[in-house]
Design an enzyme around this catalytic site. Structure first.
Site, PDB file in Angstrom:
ATOM      1  N   GLU A  31       0.921  -1.215   0.031  1.00 17.51           N
ATOM      2  CA  GLU A  31      -0.109  -0.063   0.079  1.00 17.51           C
ATOM      3  C   GLU A  31       0.989   1.007  -0.024  1.00 17.51           C
ATOM      4  O   GLU A  31       1.832   1.054   0.986  1.00 17.51           O
ATOM      5  CB  GLU A  31      -0.891   0.166   1.244  1.00 17.51           C
ATOM      6  CG  GLU A  31      -2.278  -0.308   1.165  1.00 17.51           C
ATOM      7  CD  GLU A  31      -2.950  -0.424   2.355  1.00 17.51           C
ATOM      8  OE1 GLU A  31      -2.784   0.641   3.141  1.00 17.51           O
ATOM      9  OE2 GLU A  31      -3.728  -1.151   2.746  1.00 17.51           O
ATOM     10  N   ASP A  44      -5.795  10.144   9.602  1.00 17.05           N
ATOM     11  CA  ASP A  44      -4.460   9.465  10.035  1.00 17.05           C
ATOM     12  C   ASP A  44      -3.898  10.431  11.238  1.00 17.05           C
ATOM     13  O   ASP A  44      -4.083  11.270  11.477  1.00 17.05           O
ATOM     14  CB  ASP A  44      -3.570   9.699   8.877  1.00 17.05           C
ATOM     15  CG  ASP A  44      -3.629   8.929   7.511  1.00 17.05           C
ATOM     16  OD1 ASP A  44      -3.336   7.660   7.951  1.00 17.05           O
ATOM     17  OD2 ASP A  44      -3.748   9.396   6.488  1.00 17.05           O
TER      18      ASP A  44
END
Lengths: 406, 277
Positions: free
Chosen positions: B51, B62
């Site tokens: 990824e 995040d």
């Protein structure tokens, strides 16, 4: 320019939360079930007379509505043109229009049985209003605020603490409003089951832009009635400052289908549009997706968000509510801008001539009125939203004027 | 075609009787060339799927580690173009390891959706994970991507209930990414029993492989999740490893070697033969 105007400018958003191509629900999956639940809760509340009765009672007896419509006689003389009225939303409890929305949203939070309140704030006006309603209803409250804004809005920070809120400084990014919103979203995604996020501006994923607009539209509904009473007709033009644009959409929305009412949304031009140091998303941005909606954003060619700049912490945001983006493209509202120095001059002028200390945010609106009014006839009725009071700004203004307050 | 690179990898993992190791790094972190050195050694270190994070200025989902990595990359010239360039170079040496781009919608939107899909396919990208595109916005990117043969991997979360799962799983290709916590990347870990139950719940709705991520940091956690998931994603811990090496003043080669050693340790957790559930 030749596109057919819609039948109504007041029918949006559609079921998916779109105003034209703007708006939408660009949110993380974790939040989606709650966002859909909020929409349902709002639809139910809107249809419930008990909800409106409770909100109206709070607006009247707690927030102090209706706010007056005031004829600013000396500024009118000074500019020598249009007849200038202020919609005095700075007289609301907590000192700005933000309380209108916070009361509406906290009633929704209660109906949804959410026991914890979070919010982001720039100038601290929304933070204070949120902390106030959280105190009033006995709910714990966490406010995210950029570290840079905490520095320039000390009085509001202390107010929030007195009200029992926890103020969390945000140091990521530029440590201003957009970063506070990122951090509030991170909190929300973590505590989604028990937390209600009171978004302060008419932005975010659907249904927020719609419900914030609806709660703020009390401003325009009152102004309309008051102007009809005072002058026997509607105003010729409306002026309001725009960060995310909640006070502006609140004033504008009830007038959108009155074609003779001109509207001006005033963005913050910071140090000047040409310098790149500004917060004018429409004048200097392009459509993009941030914080749950598609709208005009300050961004570079790679789609990275560019930091906004404004003397006013409340306007220091690189986006604008999606309904404004749509009203801009539809040509219904004219979006203009005022620089830091022009706002500072308007701040002083208003204080001296009217005995009203405006917040730096509406000082931008007034700075544009200063350009607009002199060229208009004396029977032109101009209504400006005085959406916040300037007490919170006096320390920052003193610094800018070179005065030392201990 | 490219989406089948993901299918082929999961088929071979099934044949081996083990879960896959998904390694996340941010493209361009800490600098472009070091990032490439890290990327190209990941398969040998034991990553079955990669990824690659597309840096974004405002990564709302995040935690601090990946925020900092994205910022670091952007300060050193990262861009959508350069992210695709990393994949293009990686593909010249590796034809089999799936590469999935993960990030937020605005940089793709600004690039131009059709152009981005075409350029991503040409570079050898297999799929996209876009955090802020729920099923409600499928017409934006998901449907055009799938139509062009580019995979679109959806996130399912603890708040995605049974009523909503079908909508989330519809138009999903390759695998389902189960976000094991309500929270941001790099946060506290979930209780494995609850995650196992959630994976079972997803399997009732979909035949696709299920990868589990968020909050998985150690080889022991990887091994635990590998018992019931088809793949295990580690992101923040790898990104932290890069940041620590950079701050210690290590060279590009040393940083890459350190990351590969760390990933090898994590990957050991999926190489043990899975017990039957």
């Amino acid at each position: 320019m030749t596109a057919t105007p819609p039948n109504s400018f007041r029918s949006g958003p559609d079921a998916q939360g779109h105003f034209g191509i703007f708006g939408g629900r660009f949110a993380a999956e974790t939040l989606m079930p709650l966002i859909l639940e909020l929409e349902q809760a709002y639809i139910k509340a809107k249809a419930d007379p008990a909800f409106h009765a409770e909100l109206d009672d709070l607006l009247t007896h707690y927030a102090g509505r209706p706010s007056p419509l005031y004829f600013a006689e000396r500024l009118t003389e000074h500019f020598g043109g249009a007849k200038i009225y202020f919609k005095r939303d700075e007289l609301n409890h907590t000192g700005s229009h933000k309380i209108n929305n916070c009361l509406g949203q906290i009633l929704l939070a209660r109906r949804m049985k959410k026991g914890r309140i979070i919010a982001e704030t720039g100038a601290g006006q929304h933070g204070v209003a949120t902390a106030t309603v959280a105190a009033r209803f006995g709910l714990p409250c966490v406010i995210y605020m950029g570290a840079a804004d905490i520095e320039r809005q000390q009085p509001n920070v202390f107010r929030m603490k007195l009200l029992g809120a926890e103020v969390i400084p945000v140091t990521s990014g530029t440590a201003t409003l957009k970063d506070a919103m990122n951090e509030a979203l991170r909190d929300w995604v973590t505590n989604v089951r028990d937390t209600f996020y009171i978004i302060g501006t008419a932005a975010g994923p659907h249904p927020y832009p719609m419900l914030v607009r609806d709660f703020q539209s009390v401003i325009g509904r009152e102004a309309r009635e008051q102007m009809l009473q005072r002058e026997g007709r509607l105003p010729d033009s409306l002026v309001a400052c725009i960060g995310g644009g909640s006070n502006a959409i609140g004033l504008f929305h009830p007038f959108l289908d009155d074609p003779d009412v001109a509207m001006y949304g005033v963005e913050a031009a910071g140090k000047g549009l040409e310098t790149g140091l500004h917060a004018a998303s429409i004048a200097g941005g392009q459509p993009g997706v941030l914080h749950g909606n598609r709208t005009y954003l300050l961004q570079n060619d790679d789609g990275q968000i560019i930091d906004a700049h404004s003397i006013s912490a409340g306007l220091d945001y690189p986006g604008i509510g999606p309904e404004h983006a749509w009203l801009h493209e539809a040509g219904r509202v004219k979006y203009v801008s005022a620089r830091d120095d022009e706002a500072l001059a308007a701040f002083q002028l208003c204080t001296r001539l009217e005995g009203i200390i405006p917040a730096l945010e509406p000082a931008h609106a007034l700075a544009y009125v200063a350009k607009l009014a002199p060229g208009l006839p004396r029977d032109h009725l101009l209504c400006m939203n005085m959406c916040g009071r300037g007490d919170k700004d006096i320390f920052a203004v003193a610094r800018m004027l070179g005065e030392q307050l201990s | 075609m490219s989406a089948s690179r993901i299918d082929a990898r999961f088929a071979s993992l099934r044949a081996e009787g083990r879960a896959g190791m998904v390694a996340f790094i941010t493209a361009g972190d800490p600098v472009h060339e070091t990032s490439f050195e890290i990327l190209r050694g990941l398969p040998a270190a034991g990553a079955d799927i990669i990824e690659l994070g597309m840096p974004f200025s405002d990564p709302m989902a995040d935690g601090p580690s990946i925020q900092a990595a994205g910022l670091q990359a952007l300060q050193n010239g990262a861009s959508q173009q350069r992210t695709l360039e990393l994949v293009r170079r990686f593909r010249m040496q590796d034809k089999d390891t799936p590469v999935i781009l993960m990030g937020y919608y605005n940089p793709i939107y600004r690039y131009g959706v059709a152009q981005f899909i075409a350029d991503a396919l040409a570079a050898g990208v297999d799929g996209l994970i876009v955090v802020d595109l729920p099923p409600e916005e499928d017409s934006e990117l998901c449907l055009p991507a799938l139509k062009s043969g580019l995979g679109f991997i959806r996130l399912a979360t603890p708040t995605t209930d049974d009523r909503r799962l079908p909508a989330v799983l519809n138009n999903t290709s390759g695998f389902v990414y189960y976000v094991s916590i309500t929270g941001i990347t790099g946060a506290a870990s979930a209780d494995a029993t609850a995650v196992a139950q959630a994976v079972t719940r997803i399997r009732r709705h979909s035949a696709l492989p299920v990868a589990v991520g968020f909050g998985i940091k150690t080889a022991a956690q990887v091994a635990e999740v590998a018992r019931f998931a088809d793949a295990v994603v580690v992101g923040s811990a790898i990104v932290d490893c890069i940041a620590a090496a950079r701050k210690a003043g290590k060279t590009s080669a040393e940083i890459a070697a350190g990351v590969h050693e760390f990933v090898a340790g994590l990957a050991a957790g999926v190489r043990r033969k899975r017990e039957t559930a």
